[in-house]
Design a protein around this motif. Structure first.
Motif, PDB file in Angstrom:
ATOM      1  N   THR A 288       0.823  -1.204   0.000  1.00 13.01           N
ATOM      2  CA  THR A 288       0.000   0.000   0.000  1.00 13.01           C
ATOM      3  C   THR A 288       0.857   1.254   0.000  1.00 13.01           C
ATOM      4  N   LEU A 289       0.545   2.159  -0.919  1.00 11.36           N
ATOM      5  CA  LEU A 289       1.218   3.454  -1.026  1.00 11.36           C
ATOM      6  C   LEU A 289       0.185   4.555  -0.805  1.00 11.36           C
ATOM      7  N   ARG A 290       0.565   5.571  -0.070  1.00  7.16           N
ATOM      8  CA  ARG A 290      -0.274   6.764   0.067  1.00  7.16           C
ATOM      9  C   ARG A 290       0.286   7.823  -0.863  1.00  7.16           C
ATOM     10  N   VAL A 291      -0.466   8.141  -1.910  1.00  4.82           N
ATOM     11  CA  VAL A 291      -0.034   9.102  -2.923  1.00  4.82           C
ATOM     12  C   VAL A 291      -0.933  10.328  -2.812  1.00  4.82           C
ATOM     13  N   ALA A 292      -0.330  11.498  -2.649  1.00  2.86           N
ATOM     14  CA  ALA A 292      -1.101  12.728  -2.466  1.00  2.86           C
ATOM     15  C   ALA A 292      -0.599  13.808  -3.401  1.00  2.86           C
ATOM     16  N   ALA A 293      -1.534  14.512  -4.016  1.00  3.50           N
ATOM     17  CA  ALA A 293      -1.226  15.671  -4.851  1.00  3.50           C
ATOM     18  C   ALA A 293      -2.201  16.768  -4.480  1.00  3.50           C
ATOM     19  N   GLY A 294      -1.697  17.805  -3.816  1.00  6.24           N
ATOM     20  CA  GLY A 294      -2.584  18.862  -3.342  1.00  6.24           C
ATOM     21  C   GLY A 294      -3.532  18.295  -2.303  1.00  6.24           C
ATOM     22  N   ARG A 296      -5.809  15.998  -3.060  1.00  6.58           N
ATOM     23  CA  ARG A 296      -6.222  14.670  -3.507  1.00  6.58           C
ATOM     24  C   ARG A 296      -5.277  13.628  -2.945  1.00  6.58           C
ATOM     25  N   THR A 297      -5.843  12.585  -2.347  1.00  4.76           N
ATOM     26  CA  THR A 297      -5.049  11.504  -1.779  1.00  4.76           C
ATOM     27  C   THR A 297      -5.626  10.176  -2.243  1.00  4.76           C
ATOM     28  N   LEU A 298      -4.733   9.247  -2.536  1.00  3.64           N
ATOM     29  CA  LEU A 298      -5.139   7.934  -3.003  1.00  3.64           C
ATOM     30  C   LEU A 298      -4.283   6.884  -2.304  1.00  3.64           C
ATOM     31  N   LEU A 299      -4.951   5.829  -1.820  1.00  2.00           N
ATOM     32  CA  LEU A 299      -4.244   4.687  -1.249  1.00  2.00           C
ATOM     33  C   LEU A 299      -4.159   3.611  -2.317  1.00  2.00           C
ATOM     34  N   VAL A 300      -2.976   3.427  -2.866  1.00  2.71           N
ATOM     35  CA  VAL A 300      -2.774   2.480  -3.970  1.00  2.71           C
ATOM     36  C   VAL A 300      -2.343   1.141  -3.380  1.00  2.71           C
ATOM     37  N   GLN A 301      -3.145   0.106  -3.618  1.00  2.00           N
ATOM     38  CA  GLN A 301      -2.803  -1.245  -3.187  1.00  2.00           C
ATOM     39  C   GLN A 301      -2.344  -2.047  -4.405  1.00  2.00           C
ATOM     40  N   MET A 302      -1.048  -2.312  -4.482  1.00  2.00           N
ATOM     41  CA  MET A 302      -0.500  -3.092  -5.589  1.00  2.00           C
ATOM     42  C   MET A 302      -0.379  -4.556  -5.168  1.00  2.00           C
ATOM     43  N   TYR A 303      -0.919  -5.434  -5.999  1.00  2.00           N
ATOM     44  CA  TYR A 303      -0.877  -6.870  -5.724  1.00  2.00           C
ATOM     45  C   TYR A 303       0.042  -7.550  -6.725  1.00  2.00           C
ATOM     46  N   ASP A 304       1.223  -7.939  -6.249  1.00  2.00           N
ATOM     47  CA  ASP A 304       2.195  -8.678  -7.056  1.00  2.00           C
ATOM     48  C   ASP A 304       2.118 -10.137  -6.623  1.00  2.00           C
ATOM     49  N   THR A 305       1.273 -10.898  -7.294  1.00  2.00           N
ATOM     50  CA  THR A 305       1.002 -12.281  -6.920  1.00  2.00           C
ATOM     51  C   THR A 305       1.810 -13.221  -7.795  1.00  2.00           C
ATOM     52  N   ALA A 306       2.348 -14.275  -7.192  1.00  2.00           N
ATOM     53  CA  ALA A 306       3.141 -15.251  -7.939  1.00  2.00           C
ATOM     54  C   ALA A 306       2.347 -15.798  -9.118  1.00  2.00           C
ATOM     55  N   GLY A 307       3.032 -15.987 -10.245  1.00  2.00           N
ATOM     56  CA  GLY A 307       2.361 -16.425 -11.461  1.00  2.00           C
ATOM     57  C   GLY A 307       1.661 -17.754 -11.337  1.00  2.00           C
ATOM     58  N   GLU A 308       2.120 -18.605 -10.402  1.00  2.00           N
ATOM     59  CA  GLU A 308       1.492 -19.915 -10.232  1.00  2.00           C
ATOM     60  C   GLU A 308       0.041 -19.813  -9.787  1.00  2.00           C
ATOM     61  N   TRP A 309      -0.338 -18.674  -9.176  1.00  2.00           N
ATOM     62  CA  TRP A 309      -1.722 -18.501  -8.740  1.00  2.00           C
ATOM     63  C   TRP A 309      -2.676 -18.330  -9.918  1.00  2.00           C
ATOM     64  N   PHE A 310      -2.142 -18.080 -11.102  1.00  2.00           N
ATOM     65  CA  PHE A 310      -2.992 -17.850 -12.265  1.00  2.00           C
ATOM     66  C   PHE A 310      -3.027 -19.061 -13.199  1.00  2.00           C
ATOM     67  N   ASN A 311      -2.544 -20.213 -12.705  1.00  2.00           N
ATOM     68  CA  ASN A 311      -2.505 -21.404 -13.556  1.00  2.00           C
ATOM     69  C   ASN A 311      -3.793 -22.199 -13.516  1.00  2.00           C
ATOM     70  N   THR A 312      -4.508 -22.160 -12.394  1.00  2.00           N
ATOM     71  CA  THR A 312      -5.725 -22.955 -12.260  1.00  2.00           C
ATOM     72  C   THR A 312      -6.862 -22.088 -11.741  1.00  2.00           C
ATOM     73  N   HIS A 313      -8.053 -22.541 -12.034  1.00  2.00           N
ATOM     74  CA  HIS A 313      -9.247 -21.817 -11.589  1.00  2.00           C
ATOM     75  C   HIS A 313      -9.342 -21.801 -10.066  1.00  2.00           C
ATOM     76  N   GLU A 314      -8.977 -22.910  -9.419  1.00  2.00           N
ATOM     77  CA  GLU A 314      -9.099 -22.995  -7.960  1.00  2.00           C
ATOM     78  C   GLU A 314      -8.200 -21.983  -7.268  1.00  2.00           C
ATOM     79  N   ARG A 315      -6.973 -21.803  -7.774  1.00  2.00           N
ATOM     80  CA  ARG A 315      -6.063 -20.845  -7.151  1.00  2.00           C
ATOM     81  C   ARG A 315      -6.510 -19.406  -7.417  1.00  2.00           C
ATOM     82  N   THR A 316      -6.904 -19.132  -8.649  1.00  2.00           N
ATOM     83  CA  THR A 316      -7.314 -17.765  -8.990  1.00  2.00           C
ATOM     84  C   THR A 316      -8.575 -17.357  -8.234  1.00  2.00           C
TER      85      THR A 316
END
Length: 498
Positions: A288-294, A296-316
């Motif tokens: 989570t990053l707190r990015v503010a301009a003037g 305006r503030t935004l909490l950016v949640q970046m999800y860097d998930t291991a590629g193996e989670w996208f191999n099967t329907h059950e994991r995804t």
């Protein structure tokens, strides 16, 4: 007419009788007044004992499962009224009937207090909900991915966790912990200043949810495609923008987990540095990053998930944060695509062999995520096709100067003709409301500044949900800022994988 000899006597008797009757009436009235005053005194004394001194043995302290005292409107107001009546009835017996009007007055006052208190509960909740809706604030736990209407708050006096502090039977504007510490019940009253936890998984939420909009940004793709390096690049592009424009832009890492993962971004993006793939067994967790301009503030949640989670329907299916997002980044390693690799000459293949990942099928990850996003959108009642997709081609610096150099070619055309991703692009344009293709170089230059392609991608990511933040990233010296050049990569460079 003759005088009655008894008349003076009868007159005297009448006078005495009238006096006695008046005396009796006066004495009776005085007795009633004194008695009533005595009854009222008893009533007031019991009110003082129960309401003011709190002498109410029927109301005990909160139990081990209760973390707060009930608000007076949440039950004690009626308990006190019943206790006062019980004590007065014991003191006065049948004469309690004379106090019924006074008890009725107490009941009316109690009912008025109850009405005002619950009106305050409803009004404050409506105002708070309206403010959250107007600011489009929706809170998501970066650990369990569940949406929450309100986080849990930790008492700064004793450390107890209060699951729902919003106005209700425990308090209107303040709730009192069992340690007697007063806690604000609403974000607009200052509850965000307390330590917060997820009400679903009890994970500590160090980004102070509710103060600003949350922007869920999933990065997905095959294992080794460059998601981790791209996540570092996006953060570094924001940090670099804040360094260039400190008066208009600020970026803050929220929480120890995010600090641990992203604090070495400048080192990670060194051209010679190799990034280890995300461990396949590690559970996804948002940085989570707190990015503010003037203002305006935004909490950016970046999800860097291991590629193996996208191999099967059950994991995804476990990645429920996908349904909370509207912007997605599909990360693609061009060197892993056979058509691109075969287009390189022998010398180029020899030089880049160590940088080639084992990711062979970007469409598989795309289809898994696409299906899951559509399923979650339907469950949440969200409109299909509202999302934005960026197809992010990594390792652009390694492709520069090769037989498949993407510079000077529109990225989508290059992806279609060189990578052979026509089917993927067609499906993406059908499934998403907006699709863009970027060729990026997740590396830093000699000065430590991130490649301009990362800033270009960051501007696009923030453009719709936080235009002011995206505009703050525009650099006067950035050659990509000119009209018509925003999606043309790259900075020239060589080195490790990006």
């Amino acid at each position: 007419m003759t005088d009655d000899p008894w008349e003076p006597f009868l007159s005297t008797v009448r006078t005495v009788f009238a006096f006695l009757v008046c005396a009796v009436i006066v004495l009776a009235a005085l007795a009633l007044v004194v008695g009533l005053l005595l009854l009222v005194r008893i009533h007031l004394r019991r009110i003082h004992e129960v309401l003011y001194l709190g002498d109410h043995p029927g109301v005990g302290s909160p139990g081990p499962e209760d973390f707060a005292w009930l608000g007076y409107h949440g039950g004690p107001v009626w308990w006190d009224l019943a206790e006062v009546y019980r004590r007065v009835r014991l003191d006065t017996g049948l004469f309690v009937v004379f106090l019924y009007p006074f008890l009725a007055v107490q009941a009316v006052v109690a009912a008025a207090h109850l009405a005002l208190a619950w009106a305050g509960v409803v009004a404050s909740r409506l105002v708070d909900a309206a403010l959250l809706a107007a600011r489009r604030i929706r809170m998501v736990c970066p650990n369990c991915f569940e949406a929450m209407s309100y986080p849990s708050y930790v008492c700064d006096g004793c450390g107890r966790t209060h699951r729902d502090v919003r106005p209700g039977m425990w308090g209107v504007f303040r709730r009192h912990c069992v340690c007697d510490r007063a806690l604000p019940t609403l974000l607009l009253l200052g509850s965000a200043d307390l330590d917060t936890r997820c009400p679903h998984c009890d994970h500590a939420l160090e980004h102070r949810p509710g103060e600003a909009r949350e922007f869920v940004l999933p990065l997905f793709g095959a294992a080794g495609a460059g998601k981790t390096r791209l996540a570092h690049g996006l953060y570094l592009s924001l940090e670099h923008g804040a360094e260039l424009h400190p008066e208009t832009l600020s970026v803050e890492l929220m929480g120890e987990e995010t600090e641990r993962r992203l604090r070495e971004s400048r080192t990670v993006l060194s051209p010679r540095h190799r990034v280890a793939p995300t461990p396949p067994g590690r559970r996804a967790h948002g940085a989570t990053l707190r990015v503010a301009a003037g203002r305006r503030t935004l909490l950016v949640q970046m999800y860097d998930t291991a590629g193996e989670w996208f191999n099967t329907h059950e994991r995804t299916e476990e990645l429920s944060y996908l349904g909370r997002a509207t912007t997605f980044l599909l990360v693609l390693d061009p060197l892993a695509v056979p058509a691109v690799w075969e287009a390189l000459d022998a010398e180029e293949q020899r030089r880049l062999a160590g940088d080639r990942s084992g990711a062979r099928d970007p469409e598989r990850a795309y289809l898994q995520v696409r299906d899951q996003v559509q399923r979650q959108y339907r469950t949440l009642g969200a409109a299909p096709g509202r999302g934005r997709l960026a197809v992010v081609v990594t390792r652009g610096d390694l492709l520069a100067g090769t037989s498949v150099d993407p510079r000077g070619i529109p990225p989508e055309r290059w992806l279609d003709e060189v990578v052979g991703a026509a089917n993927l692009l067609r499906a993406a344009h059908v499934d998403f409301g907006s699709v863009e293709v970027f060729v990026t170089s997740a590396v830093t230059g000699p000065s430590g500044a991130p490649d301009p392609s990362l800033t270009t991608l960051s501007r696009w990511v923030l453009a719709r949900d936080a235009g002011a933040l995206g505009a703050a990233l525009r650099e006067p010296c950035d050659p990509l800022s000119d009209a018509g050049e925003e999606r043309v990569p790259l900075s020239a460079g060589t080195g490790g994988p990006s």
